[in-house]
Structures are given as structure tokens and as C-alpha cells.
Design a protein around this motif. Structure first.
Motif, PDB file in Angstrom:
ATOM      1  N   VAL A  17      38.385 -42.243  -5.787  1.00 21.02           N
ATOM      2  CA  VAL A  17      38.434 -43.415  -6.658  1.00 21.02           C
ATOM      3  C   VAL A  17      39.682 -44.253  -6.396  1.00 21.02           C
ATOM      4  O   VAL A  17      39.614 -45.475  -6.258  1.00 21.02           O
ATOM      5  CB  VAL A  17      38.376 -42.997  -8.151  1.00 21.02           C
ATOM      6  CG1 VAL A  17      38.490 -44.217  -9.057  1.00 21.02           C
ATOM      7  CG2 VAL A  17      37.073 -42.252  -8.436  1.00 21.02           C
ATOM      8  N   MET A  18      40.835 -43.585  -6.297  1.00 19.49           N
ATOM      9  CA  MET A  18      42.082 -44.313  -6.074  1.00 19.49           C
ATOM     10  C   MET A  18      42.357 -44.577  -4.600  1.00 19.49           C
ATOM     11  O   MET A  18      43.270 -45.331  -4.269  1.00 19.49           O
ATOM     12  CB  MET A  18      43.247 -43.537  -6.688  1.00 19.49           C
ATOM     13  CG  MET A  18      43.169 -43.415  -8.185  1.00 19.49           C
ATOM     14  SD  MET A  18      44.620 -42.587  -8.868  1.00 19.49           S
ATOM     15  CE  MET A  18      44.310 -42.805 -10.606  1.00 19.49           C
ATOM     16  N   LYS A  19      41.569 -43.913  -3.722  1.00 16.81           N
ATOM     17  CA  LYS A  19      41.698 -44.111  -2.275  1.00 16.81           C
ATOM     18  C   LYS A  19      43.092 -43.763  -1.769  1.00 16.81           C
ATOM     19  O   LYS A  19      43.654 -44.433  -0.904  1.00 16.81           O
ATOM     20  CB  LYS A  19      41.353 -45.559  -1.888  1.00 16.81           C
ATOM     21  CG  LYS A  19      40.045 -46.079  -2.449  1.00 16.81           C
ATOM     22  CD  LYS A  19      38.859 -45.269  -1.968  1.00 16.81           C
ATOM     23  CE  LYS A  19      37.548 -45.852  -2.500  1.00 16.81           C
ATOM     24  NZ  LYS A  19      36.379 -45.020  -2.117  1.00 16.81           N
ATOM     25  N   VAL A  20      43.652 -42.688  -2.326  1.00 15.01           N
ATOM     26  CA  VAL A  20      44.973 -42.215  -1.910  1.00 15.01           C
ATOM     27  C   VAL A  20      44.806 -40.837  -1.282  1.00 15.01           C
ATOM     28  O   VAL A  20      44.165 -39.954  -1.854  1.00 15.01           O
ATOM     29  CB  VAL A  20      45.938 -42.129  -3.113  1.00 15.01           C
ATOM     30  CG1 VAL A  20      47.262 -41.495  -2.697  1.00 15.01           C
ATOM     31  CG2 VAL A  20      46.170 -43.516  -3.701  1.00 15.01           C
ATOM     32  N   GLU A  21      45.371 -40.656  -0.098  1.00  9.19           N
ATOM     33  CA  GLU A  21      45.266 -39.380   0.587  1.00  9.19           C
ATOM     34  C   GLU A  21      46.137 -38.331  -0.108  1.00  9.19           C
ATOM     35  O   GLU A  21      47.291 -38.588  -0.438  1.00  9.19           O
ATOM     36  CB  GLU A  21      45.695 -39.520   2.046  1.00  9.19           C
ATOM     37  CG  GLU A  21      45.529 -38.243   2.858  1.00  9.19           C
ATOM     38  CD  GLU A  21      45.898 -38.421   4.316  1.00  9.19           C
ATOM     39  OE1 GLU A  21      45.900 -37.427   5.058  1.00  9.19           O
ATOM     40  OE2 GLU A  21      46.194 -39.566   4.724  1.00  9.19           O
ATOM     41  N   VAL A  22      45.566 -37.159  -0.304  1.00 11.88           N
ATOM     42  CA  VAL A  22      46.287 -36.064  -0.949  1.00 11.88           C
ATOM     43  C   VAL A  22      46.849 -35.150   0.130  1.00 11.88           C
ATOM     44  O   VAL A  22      46.091 -34.623   0.949  1.00 11.88           O
ATOM     45  CB  VAL A  22      45.351 -35.267  -1.882  1.00 11.88           C
ATOM     46  CG1 VAL A  22      46.068 -34.037  -2.448  1.00 11.88           C
ATOM     47  CG2 VAL A  22      44.844 -36.152  -3.020  1.00 11.88           C
ATOM     48  N   PRO A  23      48.163 -34.946   0.158  1.00  6.88           N
ATOM     49  CA  PRO A  23      48.752 -34.042   1.158  1.00  6.88           C
ATOM     50  C   PRO A  23      48.162 -32.637   1.055  1.00  6.88           C
ATOM     51  O   PRO A  23      47.941 -32.121  -0.043  1.00  6.88           O
ATOM     52  CB  PRO A  23      50.240 -34.037   0.787  1.00  6.88           C
ATOM     53  CG  PRO A  23      50.460 -35.313   0.044  1.00  6.88           C
ATOM     54  CD  PRO A  23      49.180 -35.557  -0.713  1.00  6.88           C
ATOM     55  N   LYS A  24      47.896 -32.025   2.207  1.00  8.57           N
ATOM     56  CA  LYS A  24      47.282 -30.702   2.246  1.00  8.57           C
ATOM     57  C   LYS A  24      48.104 -29.681   1.467  1.00  8.57           C
ATOM     58  O   LYS A  24      47.545 -28.825   0.773  1.00  8.57           O
ATOM     59  CB  LYS A  24      47.114 -30.241   3.692  1.00  8.57           C
ATOM     60  CG  LYS A  24      46.406 -28.885   3.825  1.00  8.57           C
ATOM     61  CD  LYS A  24      46.227 -28.507   5.280  1.00  8.57           C
ATOM     62  CE  LYS A  24      45.461 -27.184   5.419  1.00  8.57           C
ATOM     63  NZ  LYS A  24      46.153 -26.058   4.770  1.00  8.57           N
ATOM     64  N   GLU A  25      49.432 -29.767   1.571  1.00  4.48           N
ATOM     65  CA  GLU A  25      50.257 -28.786   0.869  1.00  4.48           C
ATOM     66  C   GLU A  25      50.119 -28.895  -0.645  1.00  4.48           C
ATOM     67  O   GLU A  25      50.225 -27.896  -1.361  1.00  4.48           O
ATOM     68  CB  GLU A  25      51.728 -28.903   1.279  1.00  4.48           C
ATOM     69  CG  GLU A  25      52.386 -30.234   0.962  1.00  4.48           C
ATOM     70  CD  GLU A  25      52.247 -31.264   2.078  1.00  4.48           C
ATOM     71  OE1 GLU A  25      53.049 -32.217   2.084  1.00  4.48           O
ATOM     72  OE2 GLU A  25      51.345 -31.103   2.934  1.00  4.48           O
ATOM     73  N   LYS A  26      49.862 -30.114  -1.151  1.00  6.32           N
ATOM     74  CA  LYS A  26      49.654 -30.297  -2.589  1.00  6.32           C
ATOM     75  C   LYS A  26      48.333 -29.662  -3.016  1.00  6.32           C
ATOM     76  O   LYS A  26      48.254 -29.000  -4.061  1.00  6.32           O
ATOM     77  CB  LYS A  26      49.654 -31.788  -2.939  1.00  6.32           C
ATOM     78  CG  LYS A  26      50.997 -32.471  -2.797  1.00  6.32           C
ATOM     79  CD  LYS A  26      51.942 -32.051  -3.906  1.00  6.32           C
ATOM     80  CE  LYS A  26      53.238 -32.846  -3.863  1.00  6.32           C
ATOM     81  NZ  LYS A  26      54.163 -32.470  -4.954  1.00  6.32           N
TER      82      LYS A  26
END
Length: 241
Positions: A123-132
């Protein structure tokens, strides 16, 4: 004046209150509040709850927020069956123990996985870091392990042989990441069997109805206007990332 329930069934606590009221034949007027649209910040809802959160109720001139408090209020007012919130001191303590623990364990971890896996990237089109994402999954798995080993053990339900508020609150939280496509029950036969018992105790039709929206979330997000969340985006990203 009929009891008013202010709910958004995408919210886990709202689902618990909705299921509890429906299962116990509590008469109520369903007041839908869209959290995505920020309706909880409107002037009308502000008169119901200064906390600006759902669920909330209005019973005549009496208003109340927080799902656990609401269900306890309904249990006492409508004299619901004892198994929900047992009169027996030690069984009630088991229920209270889980309800006290889950606020800082099951609830935040399940919610975080839902947002990181679905809402933020889709929805926000923001990539989530794998470590998170990995850290969030580890926290969730740790809470699920504790639920099985500490709170459930070898009992059918948290407080014994019958469903209680603890099981209801637990199941809606554990179902949240399922809505993001994560099958938390895979490889967990004890947890899966418990969920099936809870679903049967609630009633399959009611359980499925309450979770219909969240289980359709992966399709529904395709139609969500991301701009609706722009105002909350910095706060959401700071909280989850």
C-alpha cells in the motif's frame, strides 16, 4: 437506547469484541469506523472515545474503550456463561495472566508482521529491509512458542476445558499475520488443533464472518488508495521500521 459498538473488523481487538457480543446474543448497533480513512479522528468519534481507538462502546450515557475492558463489562452486564471469564479464582487468574501478557507480546508482533509483509510494501510502496522482516518473524515465533508451551501446555484451552476470553483474544491476534499470507499454523500441530477448537467453540460461521475481511486483505489492498495513509505514513514507518 441500544448498545452501540464502534468497530473496524480489520482490527484484532474489534474482532474479539464483535465475536463475543454476537456469540452471547448481546443486542447492539454496529457503528463502522474505518481506521484506514482516519475516521477515529473525527469529531463525532471523539465524543465516544478520547483515546481515538477502536473498539469503543456507548451504552446510554456510558462510553468505554479498550477491548478487554469492554468484554469484561459485557460479560458482567449480560451474565454471559462462566467459562468466558470464570468465577473460579485460579481459572480467572489464568485468563488474566494471558490478557496481561499479550499486550506486549502477541499483539505487537502479529501486527508488525502484518504491516511489514503487506501494508507497507503493497500500500505504501516502501521496501522493507530483510533484517527488519526477519527480526519481526523471530519475535512472532518466540511469542507463539511461549503461547504453546506456557499458556496452552496440554490443555484444550488456556483456562482449561472450555473457551475463555484468553482464547478469543489470542486467536484474533494470531490470525492477523495469516491475512498477510503467513501461515503461522504450518508446522505447529498443537497451535492448529487449538485454533480449530476455538473456531468450533465460537461457531465456524461466526468465526469465518469476523475474519472474512482480514483473510481477504491481500486482494483488498490492491484497491486501497495509498494516499489515504500519507498523513500517517511518517508515523507508521517510524514505528515499524
Amino acid at each position: 437506547m441500544v448498545l452501540e459498538l464502534y468497530l473496524d473488523l480489520f482490527s484484532q481487538p474489534c474482532r474479539s469484541v464483535y465475536i463475543f457480543a454476537q456469540k452471547n446474543n448481546v443486542p447492539f448497533d454496529f457503528k463502522k469506523i474505518s481506521l484506514m480513512k482516519g475516521e477515529q479522528y473525527g469529531d463525532e468519534f471523539g465524543q465516544i472515545s478520547m483515546l481515538r481507538k477502536t473498539p469503543a462502546i456507548r451504552d446510554g450515557d456510558f462510553c468505554l474503550a479498550e477491548s478487554v475492558a469492554i468484554m469484561m463489562y459485557l460479560a458482567e452486564k449480560y451474565h454471559t456463561p462462566d467459562h468466558w471469564y470464570p468465577a473460579d479464582l485460579q481459572r480467572r487468574a489464568r485468563v488474566n495472566e494471558y490478557l496481561s501478557w499479550q499486550h506486549t507480546a502477541m499483539r505487537p508482533h502479529g501486527s508488525k508482521v502484518f504491516w511489514l509483509k503487506l501494508m507497507i510494501p503493497k500500500v505504501m510502496k516502501v521496501e522493507v529491509p530483510k533484517e527488519k522482516m526477519d527480526a519481526a518473524l523471530e519475535d512472532l515465533n518466540s511469542s507463539l512458542n511461549l503461547f504453546e508451551e506456557k499458556f496452552l501446555q496440554d490443555r484444550p484451552f488456556v483456562a482449561g476445558n472450555e473457551i475463555s476470553l484468553a482464547d478469543l483474544v489470542a486467536v484474533v491476534e494470531i490470525m492477523q499475520p495469516v491475512g498477510a499470507g503467513l501461515d503461522v499454523f504450518e508446522g505447529r500441530p498443537k497451535l492448529s488443533a487449538w485454533k480449530d477448537r476455538v473456531r468450533a467453540a465460537i461457531g465456524e460461521e461466526l468465526f469465518d464472518e469476523a475474519h472474512q475481511g482480514i483473510l481477504s486483505a491481500q486482494n483488498l489492498v490492491q484497491t486501497v488508495d495509498g494516499s489515504q495513509l500519507e498523513h500517517f505514513k511518517p508515523k507508521i514507518l517510524k514505528f515499524f521500521l
